[in-house]
Design a protein around this motif. Structure first.
Motif, short mmCIF file in Angstrom:
data_model
loop_
_atom_site.label_atom_id
_atom_site.label_comp_id
_atom_site.label_asym_id
_atom_site.label_seq_id
_atom_site.Cartn_x
_atom_site.Cartn_y
_atom_site.Cartn_z
N SER A 299 0.95 -0.93 -0.01
CA SER A 299 0.02 0.04 -0.01
C SER A 299 0.93 1.31 -0.04
O SER A 299 0.77 2.12 -1.04
CB SER A 299 -0.93 -0.10 1.24
OG SER A 299 -1.58 1.13 1.27
N MET A 322 -3.58 -2.71 -5.66
CA MET A 322 -4.25 -3.53 -6.28
C MET A 322 -3.62 -3.78 -7.68
O MET A 322 -3.96 -4.79 -8.21
CB MET A 322 -5.56 -3.39 -6.60
CG MET A 322 -6.57 -3.62 -5.25
SD MET A 322 -6.24 -5.21 -4.76
CE MET A 322 -6.80 -6.13 -6.08
N ASP A 323 -3.01 -2.95 -8.21
CA ASP A 323 -2.46 -3.28 -9.60
C ASP A 323 -1.39 -4.64 -9.75
O ASP A 323 -1.51 -5.09 -10.76
CB ASP A 323 -1.80 -1.97 -10.18
CG ASP A 323 -1.03 -1.99 -11.65
OD1 ASP A 323 -1.87 -2.07 -12.42
OD2 ASP A 323 0.25 -2.47 -11.79
N ASN A 326 -3.78 -7.82 -8.61
CA ASN A 326 -4.70 -8.04 -9.71
C ASN A 326 -3.97 -9.26 -10.68
O ASN A 326 -4.39 -10.27 -11.25
CB ASN A 326 -5.19 -6.76 -10.57
CG ASN A 326 -6.19 -6.11 -10.10
OD1 ASN A 326 -6.88 -6.57 -9.34
ND2 ASN A 326 -6.33 -4.82 -10.45
N ASN A 334 -6.22 -16.86 -3.35
CA ASN A 334 -5.91 -16.10 -2.41
C ASN A 334 -6.12 -16.78 -1.18
O ASN A 334 -5.47 -16.25 0.10
CB ASN A 334 -6.80 -14.85 -2.19
CG ASN A 334 -8.24 -15.35 -2.07
OD1 ASN A 334 -8.63 -16.35 -2.00
ND2 ASN A 334 -9.11 -14.45 -2.12
N ASP A 348 -5.72 3.11 4.19
CA ASP A 348 -5.42 2.43 2.80
C ASP A 348 -5.00 1.04 2.74
O ASP A 348 -5.32 0.23 1.78
CB ASP A 348 -4.30 3.39 2.21
CG ASP A 348 -4.75 4.66 1.78
OD1 ASP A 348 -5.96 4.91 1.73
OD2 ASP A 348 -3.75 5.64 1.67
N THR A 351 -8.02 -1.19 3.26
CA THR A 351 -9.04 -1.14 2.08
C THR A 351 -8.17 -1.96 1.02
O THR A 351 -8.90 -2.94 0.52
CB THR A 351 -8.98 0.22 1.35
OG1 THR A 351 -9.60 1.19 2.22
CG2 THR A 351 -9.54 0.19 -0.06
N LEU A 352 -6.80 -2.13 0.85
CA LEU A 352 -6.33 -2.87 0.07
C LEU A 352 -6.47 -4.56 0.73
O LEU A 352 -6.66 -5.44 -0.34
CB LEU A 352 -4.64 -2.63 0.11
CG LEU A 352 -3.67 -3.83 -0.73
CD1 LEU A 352 -4.02 -3.55 -2.22
CD2 LEU A 352 -2.27 -3.26 -0.76
N LYS A 354 -8.69 -5.78 2.10
CA LYS A 354 -10.39 -5.89 1.88
C LYS A 354 -10.30 -6.23 0.32
O LYS A 354 -11.13 -7.12 -0.03
CB LYS A 354 -11.33 -4.80 2.16
CG LYS A 354 -12.68 -5.36 2.20
CD LYS A 354 -13.51 -4.13 2.65
CE LYS A 354 -15.00 -4.65 2.68
NZ LYS A 354 -15.91 -3.31 3.25
N GLU A 355 -9.62 -5.73 -0.43
CA GLU A 355 -9.89 -5.89 -1.71
C GLU A 355 -9.19 -7.12 -2.17
O GLU A 355 -9.80 -7.90 -3.01
CB GLU A 355 -9.36 -4.51 -2.54
CG GLU A 355 -9.97 -3.28 -2.49
CD GLU A 355 -9.40 -2.24 -3.33
OE1 GLU A 355 -8.10 -2.15 -3.59
OE2 GLU A 355 -10.23 -1.29 -3.50
N THR A 356 -8.17 -7.67 -1.60
CA THR A 356 -7.45 -8.68 -2.02
C THR A 356 -8.25 -9.98 -1.44
O THR A 356 -8.00 -10.95 -1.84
CB THR A 356 -6.09 -8.67 -1.52
OG1 THR A 356 -5.96 -8.49 -0.07
CG2 THR A 356 -5.41 -7.56 -2.11
N ASN A 357 -8.87 -9.70 -0.33
CA ASN A 357 -9.56 -10.84 0.28
C ASN A 357 -8.62 -11.73 0.93
O ASN A 357 -9.01 -12.89 1.38
CB ASN A 357 -10.58 -11.47 -0.35
CG ASN A 357 -11.69 -12.29 0.46
OD1 ASN A 357 -11.81 -11.91 1.54
ND2 ASN A 357 -12.13 -13.22 -0.21
#
Length: 500
Positions: A299, A322-323, A326, A334, A348, A351-352, A354-357
């Motif tokens: 992050s 996330m780039d 992804n 994951n 931040d 959030t990262l 959470k987005e990656t799980n």
């Protein structure tokens, strides 16, 4: 999601054995049987890489090469590469800690004896292994050879500019000139990987999965940086412009200045993070799951001027976010990756994650530092969490209770429903330690991990690492006697009660 389960944290070097350090021998397989008998499903280790002058597995000469000291000498004997007398010479009387000074002086002499006895069939197998790992192994083997030829100086101090800068023609010439020495290091890595493959297969057969540990950064003194300078933020002379670390925190009031070079994320992005993908792929060949240390740097990372005296003068720089993930998630599941999201965490980073799980981490000892609503309190966990009583950087439970303030200790023991007055009693039946383990096991976290020291109720003299202290770390070993005295029925019952 990980199935509700539990595991034990114990590094390979900590295993018992005759030869001064834990290895990939029968003791590793026996330990996995013990874990299964107690109802555990996971065995977590520290990084398997080579170690630095202070024996840290978090600063290695390669992100891919394994630690030669984990090679089992008895397996070499069974292959006819060592004699009984040579085995005897490698026996160590002290079973309680690794004598790194002695072992580093003697072990490589033994490996050289084994190397001179390999036959043509073995040589062909090694060559196949080298071809399979051509992305990193030839560079690593040559690098270790050239270090020896340069009095163990780091690559940026070598006098030969062409070799220092990894120029193609100079590399080709050196590979031919030092072919025998290079092949020795390739032989060592072949033994490391082939032994571990066999041992891990047996561990998995016993129902235990391996969790490994990947340091986010690599060492400036590594073959990775030497052979891939463009992937790192370096000056023309090879020195880092900025170095890695963390700001002042729980472990150090000056912060921690690790000294690792930072990545050239812009170029890595153009290459679709290929080096990182290969690194994770290699780790997941070694382990069933891997914990990526210092996740928060994806992050934003703490960048410290290389000439600074300590980490206080650093600043945050935005990471790939996330780039990067992804690309990673297209290749890997994951549930194979754990995010070490400890330290200075902001929105931040949350959030990262959470987005990656990816599952994050919680540490029981951090729950009782004065914050009445700490995220490390078990009632604040979510399911997608790996929860620890402590990590390799923490004190043991008993050591922490002794050193905690009276208020924090009282809060912790009351929270964990310990009502006795003998909280300082150590050993395998320490009720204060058990109450903390039990409380963690009750939590909603899908996976709970206990260091072997806490399972035994050991004190602070068995700590694996003291962050910020260079010497005196990483040496703790467990004995067969200590393993035999663990209350197996108690922990098995705990795993059954809480469906782990």
């Amino acid at each position: 999601m990980i199935k509700r389960s539990s595991g034990v944290l114990l590094h390979i070097s900590t295993l018992p054995g005759k030869y001064g350090i834990g290895s990939f021998g029968k003791e590793a397989i026996e330990f996995s049987k013990l874990l299964k008998e107690m109802g555990f499903s996971y065995w977590q280790t520290l990084p398997f890489g080579t170690t630095d002058n202070y024996n840290s597995p978090y600063k290695s000469f390669s992100a891919f090469a394994g630690n030669p000291l984990f090679i089992d000498l008895f397996s070499l004997f069974e292959k006819g590469l060592l004699t009984e007398e040579e085995l005897k010479e490698n026996e160590c009387e002290n079973p309680y800690f690794v004598d790194f000074e002695w072992i580093n002086k003697t072990r490589y002499k033994t490996f050289h004896l084994a190397y001179e006895r390999i036959d043509e069939i073995e040589k062909d197998e090694i060559k196949k292994f080298v071809d399979k790992n051509s992305d990193w192994l030839p560079d690593f083997a040559l690098y270790m050879t050239l270090r020896e030829k340069n009095n163990n100086k780091d690559w940026y101090l070598w006098e030969d500019k062409n070799l220092k800068l990894h120029e193609e023609k100079a590399i080709e010439k050196a590979l031919k000139e030092y072919e025998h020495e290079v092949f020795f290091h390739e032989f060592i890595q072949y033994e490391f990987y082939s032994q571990w493959e066999k041992t891990k297969k047996e561990i998995n057969k016993n129902g235990i999965k391996m969790i490994g540990d990947m340091p986010i950064y690599v060492s400036l003194e590594s073959s990775d940086v030497w052979a891939n300078r463009e992937l790192f933020n370096l000056s023309e002379d090879g020195s880092p412009r900025l170095v890695a670390g963390v700001p002042p925190d729980y472990f150090s009031e000056d912060g921690q200045m690790w000294g690792n070079p930072l990545y050239n994320w812009e170029l890595m992005k153009k290459k679709d993070y290929d080096w990182w993908i290969k690194r994770i792929e290699n780790s997941l060949l070694i382990y069933d799951m891997v914990r990526i240390d210092h996740f928060r740097a994806f992050s934003a990372y703490w960048a410290i001027p290389s000439e600074a005296e300590n980490a206080k003068s650093g600043s945050w720089i935005k990471g790939p976010g996330m780039d990067f993930f992804n690309i990673v998630m297209k290749k890997f599941n994951n549930s194979q990756i754990i995010a070490e999201d400890l330290g200075d965490i902001d929105d931040d980073v949350r959030t990262l994650l959470k987005e990656t799980n990816l599952p994050g981490m919680r540490v029981m000892q951090f729950a009782f530092l004065g914050d009445t609503n700490s995220i490390h309190l078990p009632h604040n966990y979510d399911r997608n969490t790996i929860a620890y009583t402590g990590t390799h950087d923490n004190n043991t439970i008993l050591g922490w209770l002794w050193e905690a303030s009276e208020e924090n200790r009282k809060t912790a023991l009351e929270y964990c429903n310990f009502t006795g007055d003998d909280w300082g009693k150590g050993g395998y039946y320490s009720e204060s330690c058990r109450s903390i383990i039990r409380n963690l096991w009750q939590s909603v976290a899908e996976l709970t991990i206990v260091p072997i020291q806490d399972l035994c109720g050991f004190g602070s003299d068995t700590k694996m690492n003291q962050p910020g202290r260079a010497k005196g770390n990483w040496a703790f070993r467990i004995t067969k006697e200590s393993l035999s005295q663990i209350d197996k029925d108690w922990i098995k019952n705990l795993n059954n009660i809480y469906r782990r």
